[in-house]
Scaffold this motif. Structure first.
Motif, PDB file in Angstrom:
ATOM      1  N   GLN A 155       0.807  -1.219   0.000  1.00  0.00           N
ATOM      2  CA  GLN A 155       0.000   0.000   0.000  1.00  0.00           C
ATOM      3  C   GLN A 155       0.843   1.273   0.000  1.00  0.00           C
ATOM      4  N   GLU A 156       2.136   1.155  -0.188  1.00  0.00           N
ATOM      5  CA  GLU A 156       2.980   2.343  -0.311  1.00  0.00           C
ATOM      6  C   GLU A 156       3.106   2.745  -1.777  1.00  0.00           C
ATOM      7  N   VAL A 157       3.367   4.039  -1.997  1.00  0.00           N
ATOM      8  CA  VAL A 157       3.453   4.571  -3.348  1.00  0.00           C
ATOM      9  C   VAL A 157       4.777   5.315  -3.503  1.00  0.00           C
ATOM     10  N   GLU A 185       8.453  -9.893  -9.934  1.00  0.00           N
ATOM     11  CA  GLU A 185       9.786 -10.458  -9.770  1.00  0.00           C
ATOM     12  C   GLU A 185      10.328 -10.961 -11.109  1.00  0.00           C
ATOM     13  N   GLY A 186      11.607 -10.691 -11.341  1.00  0.00           N
ATOM     14  CA  GLY A 186      12.242 -11.152 -12.569  1.00  0.00           C
ATOM     15  C   GLY A 186      12.144 -10.177 -13.720  1.00  0.00           C
ATOM     16  N   MET A 187      11.711  -8.939 -13.459  1.00  0.00           N
ATOM     17  CA  MET A 187      11.597  -7.931 -14.506  1.00  0.00           C
ATOM     18  C   MET A 187      12.596  -6.810 -14.263  1.00  0.00           C
ATOM     19  N   SER A 188      13.071  -6.207 -15.346  1.00  0.00           N
ATOM     20  CA  SER A 188      13.799  -4.957 -15.249  1.00  0.00           C
ATOM     21  C   SER A 188      13.021  -3.910 -16.020  1.00  0.00           C
ATOM     22  N   ILE A 189      13.034  -2.680 -15.516  1.00  0.00           N
ATOM     23  CA  ILE A 189      12.294  -1.580 -16.136  1.00  0.00           C
ATOM     24  C   ILE A 189      13.259  -0.424 -16.315  1.00  0.00           C
ATOM     25  N   PHE A 190      13.562  -0.092 -17.577  1.00  0.00           N
ATOM     26  CA  PHE A 190      14.419   1.058 -17.865  1.00  0.00           C
ATOM     27  C   PHE A 190      13.525   2.252 -18.173  1.00  0.00           C
ATOM     28  N   ILE A 191      13.668   3.318 -17.388  1.00  0.00           N
ATOM     29  CA  ILE A 191      12.828   4.506 -17.532  1.00  0.00           C
ATOM     30  C   ILE A 191      13.716   5.663 -17.983  1.00  0.00           C
ATOM     31  N   PRO A 192      13.593   6.106 -19.250  1.00  0.00           N
ATOM     32  CA  PRO A 192      14.445   7.194 -19.753  1.00  0.00           C
ATOM     33  C   PRO A 192      14.175   8.508 -19.027  1.00  0.00           C
ATOM     34  N   GLN A 193      15.036   9.479 -19.290  1.00  0.00           N
ATOM     35  CA  GLN A 193      14.892  10.798 -18.690  1.00  0.00           C
ATOM     36  C   GLN A 193      13.557  11.422 -19.100  1.00  0.00           C
ATOM     37  N   PHE A 194      12.950  12.158 -18.165  1.00  0.00           N
ATOM     38  CA  PHE A 194      11.707  12.900 -18.361  1.00  0.00           C
ATOM     39  C   PHE A 194      10.514  12.012 -18.715  1.00  0.00           C
ATOM     40  N   VAL A 195      10.567  10.745 -18.336  1.00  0.00           N
ATOM     41  CA  VAL A 195       9.415   9.855 -18.470  1.00  0.00           C
ATOM     42  C   VAL A 195       8.797   9.689 -17.085  1.00  0.00           C
ATOM     43  N   ARG A 196       7.542  10.038 -16.962  1.00  0.00           N
ATOM     44  CA  ARG A 196       6.876   9.965 -15.665  1.00  0.00           C
ATOM     45  C   ARG A 196       6.763   8.517 -15.204  1.00  0.00           C
ATOM     46  N   HIS A 197       6.972   8.302 -13.911  1.00  0.00           N
ATOM     47  CA  HIS A 197       6.823   6.955 -13.366  1.00  0.00           C
ATOM     48  C   HIS A 197       6.420   7.038 -11.895  1.00  0.00           C
ATOM     49  N   ARG A 198       5.371   6.307 -11.597  1.00  0.00           N
ATOM     50  CA  ARG A 198       4.813   6.235 -10.245  1.00  0.00           C
ATOM     51  C   ARG A 198       4.532   4.764  -9.979  1.00  0.00           C
ATOM     52  N   ILE A 199       4.984   4.258  -8.845  1.00  0.00           N
ATOM     53  CA  ILE A 199       4.860   2.832  -8.551  1.00  0.00           C
ATOM     54  C   ILE A 199       3.962   2.652  -7.336  1.00  0.00           C
ATOM     55  N   VAL A 200       2.887   1.905  -7.516  1.00  0.00           N
ATOM     56  CA  VAL A 200       1.919   1.635  -6.450  1.00  0.00           C
ATOM     57  C   VAL A 200       2.004   0.160  -6.081  1.00  0.00           C
ATOM     58  N   ASN A 201       2.350  -0.117  -4.843  1.00  0.00           N
ATOM     59  CA  ASN A 201       2.378  -1.509  -4.377  1.00  0.00           C
ATOM     60  C   ASN A 201       0.985  -1.875  -3.901  1.00  0.00           C
TER      61      ASN A 201
END
Length: 323
Positions: free
Chosen positions: A220-222, A258-274
């Motif tokens: 439940q953390e973001v 699990e088992g994934m990699s995520i490459f996020i380029p510069q100026f790409v919005r990203h928000r992760i919700v567990n």
């Protein structure tokens, strides 16, 4: 008066000067405003001196020691550190035959005679935690915003303006001067991490080109819930080792597991919700520094400049010092 080093580091909050912790999590805390002590007693000063001398004794034989000159300040007291690296090549000249150290390192009381960069430690408690391995200096120095007051500040003395190269020297000192042993061990996990960007994280290693962290986002953390943190000037690489969550980015929601990699380029919005029942954990690599790209240079331009430099780079022959 000393000039605050204007460096924006995406990263971690720092240990509290009082040593208090969040219940159930030994080192995690949410307040990244750490007040530095104004002065220390003579006994405290002697203890700081003893800890720094232990670091110097270890650094004399550290293969990662670089030629450098910097200060350390705690309260009203100053120390100066000068490092001259000793590297000796064998007759064959092969790198595997090189020996590193003992280096010539001088620790003296008082501010550096010539203006340079320095570390300001918030309190003896912070330094004790670093010396014990409970938290590393890189973790204690990381900031989410330039206004954050953290356990280890990087600053410039009056009359000195750090370059991007000086920042590289600072990173090496954070990762290696304030550690002990070969190899150097960093413990990570929710019990000895610090809160940043809605996640708990530990700095594992810091260099100019990239910084490596362990992250943990609880149920439940973001992460990056604050709009100011949704994107940055440099790419991020997330390597997920356990848990699951939802990544919200420019392409919409994506389930990460699990088992994934995520490459996020510069100026790409990203928000992760567990939205799961277990922490989402893994390794985060930050490429470059926000301070390098904040005033016009983009990350791709930076890469082109670095690649151009490498095209003309000549490997050194047998050498003892690189100054």
């Amino acid at each position: 008066m000393m000039r605050l080093k204007s460096i924006i580091l995406t990263g971690l909050a720092a240990v509290t000067a009082s040593g208090t912790t969040t219940p159930g999590v030994a080192m995690a805390q949410h307040n990244n405003q750490v007040e530095s002590v104004a002065s220390i007693s003579e006994a405290e000063s002697e203890r700081v001196d003893a800890i720094l001398r232990e670091f110097v004794a270890d650094y004399r034989n550290d293969p990662m020691a670089l030629n450098s000159r910097f200060g350390v300040k705690l309260g009203q007291e100053w120390w100066s550190v000068e490092v001259r690296r000793n590297e000796t090549a064998s007759a064959r000249g092969r790198l595997t035959d090189h020996s590193f150290g003992p280096h010539d390192i001088v620790l003296s009381r008082g501010a550096p005679e010539q203006p340079t960069w320095y570390f300001e430690i918030a309190s003896l408690d912070v330094l004790e935690r670093i010396a014990s391995g409970e938290v590393n200096a890189g973790t204690a120095a990381m900031q989410s915003f330039g206004s954050d007051r953290v356990g280890v500040e990087t600053r410039d003395m009056d009359g000195f303006a750090s370059t991007s190269g000086d920042e590289g020297d600072m990173y090496i000192a954070l990762s290696h001067f304030f550690t002990k042993g070969k190899p150097e061990i960093t413990r990570f996990g929710r019990d000895n991490s610090l809160m940043t960007h809605g996640a708990q994280a530990t700095a594992l290693h810091m260099m100019k080109g990239f910084r490596v962290m362990h992250f943990s986002i609880g149920p439940q953390e973001v992460a990056n819930d604050d709009p100011r943190m949704e994107f940055g000037q440099m790419p991020n690489l997330f390597v997920v080792t356990s848990g699951q969550a939802t990544l919200y980015s420019d392409d919409g929601p994506v389930e990460i597991t699990e088992g994934m990699s995520i490459f996020i380029p510069q100026f790409v919005r990203h928000r992760i919700v567990n939205d799961g029942d277990e922490p989402l954990e893994g390794i985060l690599v930050l490429y470059g520094d926000n301070s390098d790209f904040a005033f016009g240079t983009s990350y791709p331009t930076y890469l082109e400049d670095v690649n151009a430099w490498h095209r003309d780079y000549q490997f050194h022959e047998n050498t003892q010092d690189d100054e």
